[in-house]
Write an enzyme that holds these catalytic residues in place. Structure first.
Site, short mmCIF file in Angstrom:
data_model
loop_
_atom_site.label_atom_id
_atom_site.label_comp_id
_atom_site.label_asym_id
_atom_site.label_seq_id
_atom_site.Cartn_x
_atom_site.Cartn_y
_atom_site.Cartn_z
N TYR A 10 -0.37 -10.19 -0.84
CA TYR A 10 0.70 -9.58 -0.05
C TYR A 10 0.67 -10.11 1.38
CZ TYR A 10 -3.08 -6.60 1.73
OH TYR A 10 -4.24 -6.15 2.30
N TYR B 253 0.86 -1.19 0.00
CA TYR B 253 0.00 0.00 0.00
C TYR B 253 0.90 1.23 0.00
CZ TYR B 253 -4.05 -2.90 0.96
OH TYR B 253 -5.05 -3.84 0.86
N HIS C 164 -10.11 -3.17 -2.08
CA HIS C 164 -11.11 -2.79 -1.08
C HIS C 164 -12.14 -1.85 -1.69
CE1 HIS C 164 -8.82 -4.05 2.59
NE2 HIS C 164 -7.79 -3.89 1.79
N HIS D 95 -6.72 -8.48 -3.68
CA HIS D 95 -8.05 -7.87 -3.60
C HIS D 95 -7.99 -6.36 -3.73
CE1 HIS D 95 -6.35 -7.75 0.46
NE2 HIS D 95 -6.98 -6.60 0.57
N ARG E 250 -2.37 -12.41 2.35
CA ARG E 250 -3.75 -12.16 1.99
C ARG E 250 -3.88 -12.37 0.48
NH1 ARG E 250 -7.58 -8.16 3.47
NH2 ARG E 250 -8.63 -10.14 3.03
#
Lengths: 304, 304
Positions: free
Chosen positions: B206, B171, B232, B230, B227
């Site tokens: 990640y 991120y 969000h 995806h 994870r």
């Protein structure tokens, strides 16, 4: 080329989250834990935590408030403040952990919580010395006792580590710069007969620290923050099980509503008023003085 | 003057701690809580916590390790890191809280965890814009969707807040100085027909952050930290219940063992390869590109 991205998956995935089986699913993810005891503890923790969330139907806002509370509790901790121990204390968890680890044996001196103020080493002192280096007032007091095992044999040379609040209800670490470091702390060594004695001042009842999240919790639950007056003792020696306990001052307020549930009837002692000029002089105490006697019975560990 | 300090108390104290009734005694101390809901939550928490301690027979050393773990977890938190949310996530608590708060309604798009990376506001962007300001690689991708209510009526002007990891699995807040602030984030507004579309890059799976206590926990339990890939989405509008969910990339590793238990089958979408030069040009995308369509059904709140 197709763009039909709405089709169902050919093979459903296994092991996805389901609310009904949530604790089982998470516990199953711990299968690779090599430490069996850690696996047992975490599995139980997961089951109880999930049961709690379901039982109260925890809302997202309540969950977020819990996250904030835990975060603030961690961030309040530093070298002289342990807010998570305080939280454990005021929720009775510390006393419960103590209880589940004590063998039931009516002959032994009862234990109680260590509390959050045993964070600095006590200075070694000689029998009869005073722990009161500050001399800022308080009622002079003699504490005596004898450490024996369950057969009544003295534990020669037992270490008796003591720490306590002052006559205003503060520990040394709460008054940095105002009082000598390690004031009202002392590590004494029992004599060949297991006896110990030292001078101090009668401690005052005091509030646990309330300027953090735990203080907010106490206020929200309408609870006072006071602990009944006490002197902490940790008694240790080779071959005996270390005893962590308190000597409570009879007559103190809050004996029946101690903020950390730490009081046990057997640990309360009269701090008797003694009027005996010769004895006072012998101990280097003013006359009259207060006196508490605290006989200690500890358990010898089984030989391996 | 007597010095017999060994006499029993004339009147025994009431309300002292007893291990057998520990949770009851602590719960009784909460009687003064004015907020009835807080009282309910804390009483349940105390009961489950005490039951956990008793069930596993938690030792003093294990308790101390727990105190250290919680303290370190709190101290790991800062403006861009929320280790307690991460802990809640990896223990499945976040997913459970989400589940207990969602009305069972098969027509609605399913929700999932918010995760710890929604800590900065997404920049407002126009429909069709790209969230990829860094341009550091990754497969160009078009995401489309339409927000409707359970009667199939479009939710005109719905807000679609999106945030995601980049093609390396990071991120923006994990790469300060390396990528533009608020990279791969965007707040889009659906058109009059509830439709939305934007450009981005296909996110990578990640690891959750593993350099803190939660990483230590994952390692000790033999769990991986990944994870599944995806994007969000948080969908909101006046009069509808806000939906917090993910759009998962079909074929991503870890769909069946997501570290935070966040995957739901209905949220997985094919990111189809599209080879259509005219359409690519119309969207300002290279040809070929990937495309995922994510229709969203939300619930209108009952009018008061």
């Amino acid at each position: 080329m197709t763009e039909d991205t709405q089709e169902a998956r050919a093979v459903p995935l296994s092991g996805l989250f389901e609310a009904e089986r949530s604790a089982e699913i998470v516990a199953a993810s711990l299968a690779g834990t090599t430490d069996e005891r850690l696996k047992e503890i975490l599995s139980s923790l997961v089951r109880h935590t999930h049961a709690f969330v379901k039982e109260v139907g925890l809302s997202a806002e309540e969950w977020a408030a819990g996250i904030r509370f835990l975060t603030e509790t961690g961030q309040k901790c530093d070298d002289t403040r342990q807010e998570f121990i305080l939280l454990s204390d005021v929720l009775g968890v510390s006393m419960l952990v103590d209880a589940v680890n004590q063998p039931a044996d009516g002959r032994l001196t009862e234990s109680t919580v260590e509390g959050p103020f045993h964070m600095v080493d006590s200075p070694a002192r000689s029998l009869g010395d005073s722990t009161d280096e500050a001399g800022r007032g308080g009622e002079p007091c003699l504490v005596t006792g004898r450490v024996v095992d369950t057969d009544g044999r003295p534990v020669a040379g037992a270490g008796i580590d003591v720490w306590q609040a002052d006559a205003d209800g503060f520990y040394d670490v709460q008054r940095p710069g105002e009082v000598p470091e390690r004031n009202l702390r002392g590590l004494f060594t029992a004599d060949a007969d297991g006896r110990f004695w030292f001078r101090t001042i009668v401690p005052r009842y005091y509030p646990v620290p309330t300027d953090g999240p735990v203080g907010t919790l106490l206020k929200a639950t309408g609870r006072h923050s006071y602990r009944a007056a006490h002197i902490h003792l940790e008694v240790s020696a080779p071959g005996i099980r270390t005893l962590t306990t308190h000597l409570f001052v009879d007559g103190s307020p809050y004996l029946d509503s101690d903020a950390v549930f730490g009081v046990k009837e057997s640990l309360i002692r009269t701090f008797a008023q003694v009027d005996d000029p010769a004895r006072a002089a012998g101990h280097g105490l003013p006359n009259p003085f207060r006196h508490a006697d605290f006989p200690v019975t500890v358990r010898r560990e089984a030989r391996p």
